[in-house]
Design a protein around this motif. Structure first.
Motif, PDB file in Angstrom:
ATOM      1  N   ASP A 650       0.795  -1.175  -0.095  1.00 47.66           N
ATOM      2  CA  ASP A 650       0.023   0.211   0.001  1.00 47.66           C
ATOM      3  C   ASP A 650       0.929   1.286   0.038  1.00 47.66           C
ATOM      4  N   ASP A 652       0.318   4.237   0.482  1.00 45.70           N
ATOM      5  CA  ASP A 652      -0.043   5.180   1.674  1.00 45.70           C
ATOM      6  C   ASP A 652       0.560   4.821   2.965  1.00 45.70           C
ATOM      7  N   THR A 653       0.708   3.548   3.274  1.00 46.96           N
ATOM      8  CA  THR A 653       0.866   3.082   4.695  1.00 46.96           C
ATOM      9  C   THR A 653       1.956   2.108   4.892  1.00 46.96           C
ATOM     10  N   GLY A 654       2.458   1.572   3.505  1.00 51.30           N
ATOM     11  CA  GLY A 654       3.556   0.580   3.764  1.00 51.30           C
ATOM     12  C   GLY A 654       3.108  -0.732   4.009  1.00 51.30           C
ATOM     13  N   LEU A 655       1.590  -0.871   4.239  1.00 49.28           N
ATOM     14  CA  LEU A 655       1.219  -2.188   4.619  1.00 49.28           C
ATOM     15  C   LEU A 655       1.499  -3.417   3.314  1.00 49.28           C
ATOM     16  N   THR A 707       9.158  -8.081  23.175  1.00 57.63           N
ATOM     17  CA  THR A 707       8.131  -8.809  22.394  1.00 57.63           C
ATOM     18  C   THR A 707       7.715 -10.034  23.178  1.00 57.63           C
ATOM     19  N   MET A 711       0.563  -9.706  21.991  1.00 53.13           N
ATOM     20  CA  MET A 711       0.315  -8.297  21.825  1.00 53.13           C
ATOM     21  C   MET A 711       1.411  -7.710  21.113  1.00 53.13           C
ATOM     22  N   ASP A 712       2.468  -8.084  21.173  1.00 56.56           N
ATOM     23  CA  ASP A 712       3.606  -7.378  20.375  1.00 56.56           C
ATOM     24  C   ASP A 712       4.524  -8.062  19.506  1.00 56.56           C
ATOM     25  N   TYR A 713       4.416  -9.614  19.820  1.00 57.59           N
ATOM     26  CA  TYR A 713       5.127 -10.373  19.007  1.00 57.59           C
ATOM     27  C   TYR A 713       4.104 -10.898  17.681  1.00 57.59           C
ATOM     28  N   ASN A 714       4.392 -10.576  16.672  1.00 58.23           N
ATOM     29  CA  ASN A 714       3.285 -10.656  15.719  1.00 58.23           C
ATOM     30  C   ASN A 714       3.329 -12.190  15.084  1.00 58.23           C
ATOM     31  N   ARG A 717      -1.206 -15.001  11.200  1.00 54.87           N
ATOM     32  CA  ARG A 717      -2.650 -15.433  11.080  1.00 54.87           C
ATOM     33  C   ARG A 717      -3.074 -15.886   9.691  1.00 54.87           C
ATOM     34  N   ASN A 720      -2.964 -13.354   7.163  1.00 51.36           N
ATOM     35  CA  ASN A 720      -1.658 -12.939   6.680  1.00 51.36           C
ATOM     36  C   ASN A 720      -1.081 -13.565   5.509  1.00 51.36           C
ATOM     37  N   PRO A 777       4.549  -2.400   8.407  1.00 48.81           N
ATOM     38  CA  PRO A 777       4.225  -1.431   7.658  1.00 48.81           C
ATOM     39  C   PRO A 777       5.053  -0.143   8.041  1.00 48.81           C
ATOM     40  N   LEU A 778       5.590   0.031   9.330  1.00 53.36           N
ATOM     41  CA  LEU A 778       6.541   0.898   9.680  1.00 53.36           C
ATOM     42  C   LEU A 778       7.674   0.950   8.899  1.00 53.36           C
ATOM     43  N   TRP A 781       7.165   1.854   5.223  1.00 52.01           N
ATOM     44  CA  TRP A 781       6.791   2.923   4.970  1.00 52.01           C
ATOM     45  C   TRP A 781       8.152   4.036   5.009  1.00 52.01           C
TER      46      TRP A 781
END
Ligand SMILES: Cc1cc2nc3c(=O)[nH]c(=O)nc-3n(C[C@H](O)[C@H](O)[C@H](O)COP(=O)(O)OP(=O)(O)OC[C@H]3O[C@@H](n4cnc5c(N)ncnc54)[C@H](O)[C@@H]3O)c2cc1C
Lengths: 792, 265
Positions: A650, A652-655, A707, A711-714, A717, A720, A777-778, A781
């Motif tokens: 994306d 705009d967002t880097g996603l 992480t 909640m922080d370690y992705n 799923r 994805n 994304p970060l 981006w």
């Protein structure tokens, strides 16, 4: 081999699944023993500190407490420490600098999560509450987190390694490689980081240790991929009890991905401490937070890699320097991972005459790092495939054709880094992948994506890996402390049902099905008449366990050998029963016939006769039908393939989304294509996880694991993953010449192949050369922003 | 988790009294924020006062001008309310994006707002729609309710009983989920009232949900993506963590606001 509906080659539904998905599995935590107590481990809150004192007086008086043990108790009892079973020799000839790894910290803690004390109580909650009442006085020391900084850090993790360097290992011809670079027409050079991962098997680790006073013997239930290796290590190195006084049982195990190969402090402590509380069993079940902190992590390499290419576009050399984090201690197989499982795969699928690799393994104040799905081969493949793709782009060549030009095409092929590839057809996989992915119309899809504000990119990964681990003498000469053969025993019951005892361990692979399929094909019995027995040192005599995609190529080979012996013996019984010569007996589809006659006997009848002993001379033919075999593989097996990934970023967002994924793999013959497909899909999911989502991050300043939860370690799923319609699997086949099934290994290929395919696709999409994993994304981006700035 | 006393009062007044009597009491609604923190040992209340048995504690009422949601209403009830979908589709949509099914089945609007997680979704809806939060004592405007990270205008023992959302002309919700937790890495809730006045509630980007007043001013004049293309969101005061920098969050606010304008209905 016969192709029946349940035999080899059939997509039989997994026999074990009904049990697992209806909650009828029997995992370590499902087991409860009489008078059982519960353990809680007090862990270090510091990355690096001396332990000045531990005061357990108050905790000992807390309700329900049965016992509290610390490092001193372990030392007093002379319980040995955890070991690394693979010794690596440095370039200068010096040995590996292995620091002590006591099961409970002695004088020092070296990472957040290190084991300081164990509290044993009547309930889990009581054990935890009491642990909080233990007063530990720490003297905080400087720590080092980042592998790249370890050798220059003022923190010193172990006394034996003044610069935190465990070893400086090399492989290949340095001089010849340097010469290749001198004469190169083009050099591609990259800094590559392989991100640290937390394995996160669905079942967290657990153990029940139990000492029986009467027989002076121990039983340990544990979440292990290799219970016999655990017994060997706990006997021979920890010195807990001789092997015949220690039974290790790894019942149903809910995934491992490598992380349950290793011997861990918790299981050793549970077994050891049971004797010290009068023989009451001790159960420990790790929670997810503990899994994040104290399971062995994977990867964590910092690499500088270069590729030399001549004027004709042929790769002439590769030079690699890697700093590999080992974490705070050397875990069971850790030293082998960034060396013989890594450097030896740096030739990829390519004809590269000169390769030189040097690896500095370093201590850091983090959880230990060891084998994780792929173990070394993902790191090697990532280096090779990022380099190759980048070189092709720099040379303005099509990345597929640049690869093709450099493919190994004749076999056997001896690489300059030990491995001898037995067979393969890399161009066949490439062609199939190009066709399945509709590569020629990529630009149309790119234009379509652009209309929706998305940057589309395509990336390749032509991976090779070495599994079916491994010839014993070869690994022995390279530093392994064990042989990597496998064992099998076939017990045919009098009514013709079959029990297979195997040293392989199933923790998600589906052995109960695939092994039975082999028996079904070879003996002509129904797969439901076959049971697979594994995971108990009292039942299976010895075995090396499951990892390195070895259970097919090595484990089934042992079973196959034992089945051949069964057939030979059964033929003798059949010949006696049918009054003919053994040479005239033919065996097909479960029936023995006498050549040129209509005499026949079913397998079951022969089995019964073997136990009756009525119709043959029992001084010539032994009663019974039971055979065993050990198999030591002649070589590694070499699965290879081509994966092609298309991503949409994306703007705009880097996603980033994986829009399309094609995996073409050569695993030789397939025993159960459905299970193989599942292994590829799962492996690719983990590879996409590494590339886009996952990364263990420790805070540099505090040494804390940031992480530490989902909640922080992705974790990847379903959302994805590419849509199933855009996730194509294909197979090519060059049968493996070193096993009778002609199979290679399929368990790790996806996780090995996917990361570079995804990263090559993203860098293509956004037009950057270098991009770290995970491409969040970060991250994406930020990369797009800096390009924009550079362009302004 | 430590042991605690469990109470299940039938009235708001009884709940207040029970909490007052407790040494260190906590209200609980869905428990989907409170229980995880207790399991991690970050909270260890001596008493839990479960609000869910209070009579009339949940329910949705839609009038001509407002949607009123009682505090104990679950996210799932909001996400499946056809009445809400008709009048404030963005609110309906937003509730369906909170957590997973289990979380939506247990978590409540009152709990979410009382907790004031900087990354929670409801706070942006409250600000973006100009909601009024009703408690057992008073009514509080959303603009004065969210006072900081996990901080609200609620006094000790005060219980949220309902949230009233005025029905706007148009609304839109855009959420960029945190890749791991799926809370809002940044979320924007936007509405335009009958007079054309625009409100933009932002969550996930700062210590507390806030209104993006520069965007509101520009959009109140001209409700178009073009109108805000030139409005630069400053990263000052926005959060930086491992998932996003302040600059990235500032950028996301702009992107999401632009998408919200396009999606508003
Ligand atoms: C896995 C997971 C994912 C989640 N994802 C999201 C997400 O994407 N977006 C999002 O917004 N939220 C998310 N949440 C949070 C979820 O929405 C919570 O349920 C909600 O924030 C709290 O509601 P609750 O009813 O569970 O409150 P509780 O946990 O019961 O209470 C939370 C706090 O509010 C207080 N409280 C509760 N009700 C009242 C009341 N009526 N008056 C006064 N004080 C009260 C309690 O004392 C407590 O301090 C997630 C939660 C989980 C576990």
């Amino acid at each position: 081999m016969a192709d029946t509906n349940t035999g080899v080659g059939a997509s039989v539904r997994r026999k074990e699944d009904l049990r697992f998905i209806t909650g009828k599995g029997n995992y370590t935590d499902d087991i409860n023993l009489k008078d059982q107590t519960y353990a809680y481990f007090l862990r270090s809150p510091h990355a690096h500190a001396t332990i000045k004192s531990i005061n357990t007086a108050k905790a000992k008086k807390m309700p329900g407490v049965v016992g509290i043990f610390v490092g001193e108790d372990v030392a007093k009892d002379k319980l040995g420490g955890l070991i690394c079973g693979w010794g690596i020799t440095s370039k200068d000839g010096s040995g590996m600098k292995a620091g002590p790894h006591p099961v409970l910290a002695q004088g020092k803690v070296r990472y957040v999560g290190d084991h300081v004390a164990v509290v044993i109580a009547e309930t889990k909650e009581q054990a935890k509450s009491a642990a909080q009442a233990i007063v530990v006085s720490y003297g905080v020391l400087p720590h080092v987190i980042d592998a790249a900084k370890a050798m220059k850090s003022k923190a010193q993790v172990h006394e034996v390694a003044s610069d935190n360097r465990v070893f400086n290992w090399s492989l290949g011809n340095e001089e010849a490689t340097n010469a290749a670079f001198k004469n190169a027409a083009h050099v591609t050079s990259m800094d590559i980081v392989n991100n640290r991962l937390v394995p996160n098997a669905m079942e967290t680790r657990a153990a029940i240790g139990s000492y029986e006073n009467g027989t002076e013997s121990y039983t340990l239930y544990t979440t292990s991929q290799n219970p016999h290796v655990a017994r060997l290590v706990i006997s021979a190195f920890h010195g807990l009890a001789p092997e015949h006084k220690l039974r290790v049982i790894a019942p149903d195990v809910g995934g491992g991905f490598g992380s349950k190969i290793f011997i861990y402090a918790e299981e050793v402590v549970c077994a050891w401490a049971s004797k010290h509380i009068g023989g009451r069993p001790i159960k420990w079940t790790g929670d997810r937070s503990e899994a994040f902190l104290a399971d062995a992590h994977g990867r964590d390499h910092v690499t500088k890699a270069e590729m030399a290419i001549d004027a004709s576009g042929k790769i002439t050399g590769m030079r690699v320097h890697t700093i590999a984090a080992m974490g705070a201690y050397l875990s069971t197989f850790s030293a082998a991972v960034p060396t013989y499982l890594y450097g030896t795969l740096l030739s990829g699928q390519y004809n590269i005459p000169n390769i030189y690799v040097e690896v500095d393994a370093v201590y850091t104040n983090t959880a230990p790092v060891d084998a994780y799905r792929g173990a070394g081969r993902p790191e090697a493949t990532y280096v090779v495939e990022r380099l190759v793709e980048t070189a092709a782009r720099e040379l303005k060549q099509d990345p597929a054709e640049f690869r093709r030009k450099n493919f190994v095409t004749s076999f056997p092929h001896q690489t300059p880094v030990i491995m001898c590839y037995d067979t393969g057809d890399y161009a066949a996989a490439l062609d199939k992948a190009l066709e399945m992915s509709d590569y020629k119309n990529f630009s149309k899809r790119k234009a379509e994506s652009a209309k929706n504000g998305k940057l589309r990119g395509v990336g390749f990964s032509a991976y090779i890996e070495a599994c079916g681990i491994a010839p014993s003498a070869a690994v022995g000469s390279l530093g392994a402390g064990v042989g990597l053969w496998e064992s099998a025993e076939v017990r045919v019951n009098p009514i013709g049902t079959v029990e297979i005892l195997t040293g392989s361990h199933s923790h998600g692979q589906g052995h109960e099905t695939t092994f039975a399929q082999l028996v079904s094909t070879k003996l002509g019995v129904d797969i439901n008449s076959v049971s697979i027995v594994h995971g108990d040192t009292d039942k299976v005599q010895m075995g090396m366990g499951t990892y390195g995609s070895r259970s097919g190529a090595v484990g089934m080979h042992a079973i196959s050998k034992a089945l051949d012996k069964i057939e030979a013996k059964a033929k003798r019984v059949a010949a006696a029963c049918m009054e003919s010569s053994v040479d005239d007996i033919e065996f097909k589809d479960g029936t023995f016939t006498v050549k040129g006659t209509d005499k026949k006997m079913a397998f079951g009848e022969v089995a019964l006769q073997a136990y009756l002993g009525h119709k043959f001379n029992t001084s010539e033919i032994e009663i019974g039908l039971k055979e065993s075999a050990f198999h030591d593989p002649a070589n590694f097996v070499f699965p290879a393939g081509v994966h092609i990934c298309e991503v949409e970023v994306d703007m705009d967002t880097g996603l980033t989304k994986v829009a399309d994924y094609t995996a073409v793999d050569d695993f030789g013959n397939l025993i159960n294509p459905m299970i193989v497909e599942g292994q590829v899909q799962g492996g690719v999911a983990q590879g996409i996880g590494q590339a886009l989502l996952e990364g263990a991050i420790y805070d540099e300043d505090s040494g804390q694991l940031l992480t530490g939860s989902f909640m922080d370690y992705n974790m990847p799923r379903a959302a994805n993953m590419p849509h199933i319609e855009n996730f194509r699997l294909g197979f090519t086949c060059t049968p493996c010449p070193t096993n009778p099934m002609g199979i290679k290994g399929c368990g790790e290929a996806g996780a090995i192949a996917a990361p570079p395919a995804v990263m090559n696709a993203i860098t293509d999409a956004i037009g950057v050369r270098d991009l770290p994993m995970p491409a969040t994304p970060l991250t994406v981006w930020t990369a797009m922003q800096s390009m924009k700035k550079a362009a302004e | 988790m430590e042991n605690f006393n469990y109470h299940r009062p039938a009235t708001t007044a009884a709940a207040v009294a029970m909490l007052k009597k407790a040494k260190d009491g906590k209200y609980m609604a869905g428990g989907h924020t409170l229980l995880p923190t207790m399991k991690q040992g970050l909270a260890a209340p001596t008493d839990i006062v479960d609000l869910t048995a209070i009579k009339d504690f949940s329910g949705i009422k839609v009038s001509k001008t407002a949607v009123s949601i009682k505090a104990g209403t679950t996210h799932m009830e909001v996400a499946t309310s056809k009445d809400i979908k008709k009048v404030i589709p963005a609110l309906w949509e937003m509730a369906g994006k909170i957590g997973g099914v289990h979380v939506r089945n247990k978590g409540t609007i009152g709990g979410s707002i009382a907790n004031a997680d900087p990354a929670a979704d409801y706070p942006s809806a409250c600000l973006g729609l100009g909601a009024t939060i009703e408690t057992n004592k008073r009514k509080i405007e959303a603009d004065k309710f969210f006072t900081g990270m996990f901080e609200t205008a609620l006094k000790d023992g005060e219980i949220i009983t309902a949230v009233h959302f005025p029905i706007p002309k148009k609304s839109a919700h855009q959420k960029f989920p945190n890749p791991a937790s799926r809370y809002a890495l940044t979320g924007v809730f936007m509405s335009q009232d009958a007079k054309g006045k625009v409100r933009v509630g932002v969550t996930g980007a700062a210590a507390s949900a806030f209104r993006a007043t520069d965007l509101e001013a520009a959009l109140s004049k001209d409700f178009s993506a073009k109108a805000i293309a030139g409005v630069k969101i400053k990263p000052n005061g926005l959060l930086t963590d491992m998932h996003a920098t302040a600059a990235y969050r500032a950028h996301l606010i702009s992107v999401l606001a632009g998408r919200a304008v396009a999606a508003a209905k």
